[in-house]
Each structure stands twice: as C-alpha cells, then as structure tokens.
Design a protein around this motif. Structure first.
Motif, PDB file in Angstrom:
ATOM      1  N   CYS A   1       0.846  -1.188   0.000  1.00 42.98           N
ATOM      2  CA  CYS A   1       0.000   0.000   0.000  1.00 42.98           C
ATOM      3  C   CYS A   1       0.885   1.243   0.000  1.00 42.98           C
ATOM      4  CB  CYS A   1      -0.904   0.009   1.228  1.00 42.98           C
ATOM      5  SG  CYS A   1       0.004   0.046   2.772  1.00 42.98           S
ATOM      6  N   THR A   2       0.257   2.357  -0.163  1.00 41.99           N
ATOM      7  CA  THR A   2       0.903   3.670  -0.164  1.00 41.99           C
ATOM      8  C   THR A   2       2.205   3.631  -0.975  1.00 41.99           C
ATOM      9  OG1 THR A   2       1.581   5.512   1.258  1.00 41.99           O
ATOM     10  CG2 THR A   2       1.942   3.344   2.155  1.00 41.99           C
ATOM     11  N   ASP A   3       3.303   4.101  -0.408  1.00 41.39           N
ATOM     12  CA  ASP A   3       4.587   4.158  -1.123  1.00 41.39           C
ATOM     13  C   ASP A   3       5.152   2.782  -1.435  1.00 41.39           C
ATOM     14  OD1 ASP A   3       4.456   6.903  -0.820  1.00 41.39           O
ATOM     15  OD2 ASP A   3       5.739   6.925   0.950  1.00 41.39           O
ATOM     16  N   PHE A   4       4.600   1.756  -0.853  1.00 39.81           N
ATOM     17  CA  PHE A   4       5.163   0.411  -0.967  1.00 39.81           C
ATOM     18  C   PHE A   4       4.299  -0.518  -1.816  1.00 39.81           C
ATOM     19  CE2 PHE A   4       5.906   2.409   3.177  1.00 39.81           C
ATOM     20  CZ  PHE A   4       7.191   2.846   2.918  1.00 39.81           C
TER      21      PHE A   4
ATOM     22  N   GLY B   1       3.120  -2.634  -4.785  1.00 34.83           N
ATOM     23  CA  GLY B   1       3.783  -3.306  -5.894  1.00 34.83           C
ATOM     24  C   GLY B   1       5.158  -3.869  -5.580  1.00 34.83           C
ATOM     25  N   LEU B   2       5.651  -3.675  -4.365  1.00 33.11           N
ATOM     26  CA  LEU B   2       6.934  -4.276  -4.001  1.00 33.11           C
ATOM     27  C   LEU B   2       6.713  -5.764  -3.742  1.00 33.11           C
ATOM     28  CD1 LEU B   2       8.319  -1.547  -1.567  1.00 33.11           C
ATOM     29  CD2 LEU B   2       8.837  -1.860  -3.997  1.00 33.11           C
ATOM     30  N   ARG B   3       7.500  -6.609  -4.391  1.00 27.43           N
ATOM     31  CA  ARG B   3       7.285  -8.057  -4.296  1.00 27.43           C
ATOM     32  C   ARG B   3       8.497  -8.822  -3.765  1.00 27.43           C
ATOM     33  NH1 ARG B   3       2.838  -6.544  -4.443  1.00 27.43           N
ATOM     34  NH2 ARG B   3       1.384  -6.671  -6.159  1.00 27.43           N
ATOM     35  N   THR B   4       9.657  -8.154  -3.659  1.00 32.23           N
ATOM     36  CA  THR B   4      10.870  -8.844  -3.208  1.00 32.23           C
ATOM     37  C   THR B   4      11.632  -7.966  -2.216  1.00 32.23           C
ATOM     38  OG1 THR B   4      12.300  -7.928  -4.936  1.00 32.23           O
ATOM     39  CG2 THR B   4      11.106  -9.991  -5.462  1.00 32.23           C
ATOM     40  N   ILE B   5      12.468  -8.596  -1.432  1.00 27.64           N
ATOM     41  CA  ILE B   5      13.347  -7.862  -0.514  1.00 27.64           C
ATOM     42  C   ILE B   5      14.236  -6.915  -1.315  1.00 27.64           C
ATOM     43  CG2 ILE B   5      15.282  -8.111   1.106  1.00 27.64           C
ATOM     44  CD1 ILE B   5      12.554  -8.882   2.317  1.00 27.64           C
TER      45      ILE B   5
ATOM     46  N   PHE C   1      16.183  -1.492  -2.527  1.00 26.17           N
ATOM     47  CA  PHE C   1      16.655  -0.571  -3.562  1.00 26.17           C
ATOM     48  C   PHE C   1      15.553   0.346  -4.097  1.00 26.17           C
ATOM     49  CE2 PHE C   1      19.886  -3.928  -3.654  1.00 26.17           C
ATOM     50  CZ  PHE C   1      21.017  -3.140  -3.471  1.00 26.17           C
ATOM     51  N   GLN C   2      14.449   0.466  -3.377  1.00 26.87           N
ATOM     52  CA  GLN C   2      13.365   1.342  -3.802  1.00 26.87           C
ATOM     53  C   GLN C   2      13.845   2.804  -3.827  1.00 26.87           C
ATOM     54  OE1 GLN C   2      10.030   1.811  -1.118  1.00 26.87           O
ATOM     55  NE2 GLN C   2       8.655   2.286  -2.803  1.00 26.87           N
ATOM     56  N   VAL C   3      13.459   3.511  -4.860  1.00 26.53           N
ATOM     57  CA  VAL C   3      13.770   4.931  -4.992  1.00 26.53           C
ATOM     58  C   VAL C   3      12.482   5.721  -4.805  1.00 26.53           C
ATOM     59  CG1 VAL C   3      14.593   6.735  -6.559  1.00 26.53           C
ATOM     60  CG2 VAL C   3      15.714   4.494  -6.541  1.00 26.53           C
ATOM     61  N   GLN C   4      12.548   6.712  -3.932  1.00 28.12           N
ATOM     62  CA  GLN C   4      11.416   7.610  -3.707  1.00 28.12           C
ATOM     63  C   GLN C   4      11.931   9.040  -3.766  1.00 28.12           C
ATOM     64  OE1 GLN C   4      10.252   6.107   0.188  1.00 28.12           O
ATOM     65  NE2 GLN C   4       8.418   5.227  -0.713  1.00 28.12           N
ATOM     66  N   GLY C   5      11.272   9.869  -4.528  1.00 24.17           N
ATOM     67  CA  GLY C   5      11.692  11.264  -4.623  1.00 24.17           C
ATOM     68  C   GLY C   5      13.108  11.437  -5.135  1.00 24.17           C
ATOM     69  N   GLY C   6      13.559  10.522  -5.981  1.00 24.04           N
ATOM     70  CA  GLY C   6      14.891  10.628  -6.552  1.00 24.04           C
ATOM     71  C   GLY C   6      16.012  10.074  -5.699  1.00 24.04           C
ATOM     72  N   ASN C   7      15.694   9.553  -4.520  1.00 19.85           N
ATOM     73  CA  ASN C   7      16.709   8.984  -3.625  1.00 19.85           C
ATOM     74  C   ASN C   7      16.299   7.581  -3.196  1.00 19.85           C
ATOM     75  OD1 ASN C   7      18.465  11.324  -3.304  1.00 19.85           O
ATOM     76  ND2 ASN C   7      16.734  12.240  -2.217  1.00 19.85           N
ATOM     77  N   PHE C   8      17.279   6.789  -2.827  1.00 20.34           N
ATOM     78  CA  PHE C   8      16.975   5.481  -2.261  1.00 20.34           C
ATOM     79  C   PHE C   8      16.233   5.674  -0.939  1.00 20.34           C
ATOM     80  CE2 PHE C   8      20.631   4.314  -4.943  1.00 20.34           C
ATOM     81  CZ  PHE C   8      20.065   3.250  -5.626  1.00 20.34           C
TER      82      PHE C   8
END
Length: 146
Positions: free
Chosen positions: A45-48, A50-54, A59-66
C-alpha cells in the motif's frame, strides 16, 4: 511458514541493510530495522505498493533517492553479510516482530526528540536513537494483517 517468501540472497541483502542502518543499536535495533523491511514488503500500500521482493524494498527509490540512506552512503552496506546478522534477518523473515517496529513502515534518527508524527503517521515508539512510525488506522491496514 515464513512471513514472506525469500531466497538466501534476500537474507544476505537484508542482513547487510540491518547492520548498516542499526549496528550501533545492537541486535535489538537491527531486528527493528528488519521489521520495517518485511513490513514494507507485506504492506502493498501507499509508497510500498507493488513491491514483491526484498531486493525491491531495499533498492526502492522515492523522490529521486533510495529509501534507505545506507544504500547511498553506506560503506557498511556494501560489505559482506556476517553470520550473526544473517541469523537476525532470517528471524525477521520467518516470524520475529515486536514493538515499537511491529507494524512500522518508517523509521529515522532525528538527532533530537522523536516527533509525535512523521508525514502524518503516528509514532509507535523509539529504540535508542531511532523513531518508528506505523500507518494511522485506515491508511495502510494490510500491514496489520501480514
């Protein structure tokens, strides 16, 4: 049954992140960081969403930064995983959760007192220098069931 499916490489990656983010706060602090990592994967949900793996969480990037500062700046993160941290990561992946990070999706070290909210989300507690925040009711309820 583990909280999430994972491979040996996920254990290594998570162990490296836990150490890089919270080595100075001991095993307990590293376990809390591990809670947040697994919670982000479970939440979907929210910013997370569609994340399916560790790997995707770390390594998720949000706002141009990790999302995790250690990926950008952490020379510790890029060291080999140690056996002790691998054991802790495996605990998180398999079953371990506890307050203040039991349902937390965010944490940070403010170098000051913890604010009562972080981007509108309530503080769930503090451990040493890290403040933990979980979603307010109705914002990301899936984290509470995962």
């Amino acid at each position: 049954m583990p909280r999430v499916s994972y491979r040996s490489s996920d254990v290594d990656l998570m162990a490296r992140m836990m150490r890089a983010e919270a080595e100075g706060e001991g095993k307990q602090g590293m376990l809390y960081v591990g809670n947040v990592i697994v919670n982000r994967l479970v939440a979907n949900c929210t910013d997370f969403k569609g994340l399916r793996t560790i790997n995707q969480v770390i390594f998720q990037v949000q706002g141009g930064n990790f999302s995790f500062e250690a990926v950008q700046k952490g020379n510790v993160f890029y060291q080999r995983a140690r056996t002790s941290e691998r054991r802790l990561a495996k605990q998180n992946l398999d079953y371990w959760r506890d307050q203040p990070a039991k349902f937390a999706l965010w944490y940070f070290n403010p170098h000051a007192p913890c604010p009562p909210t972080w981007f509108g989300q309530p503080q769930s507690g503090q451990f040493k220098q890290h403040c933990f925040y979980e979603p307010k009711p109705g914002f990301c309820d899936s984290v509470y069931s995962g």
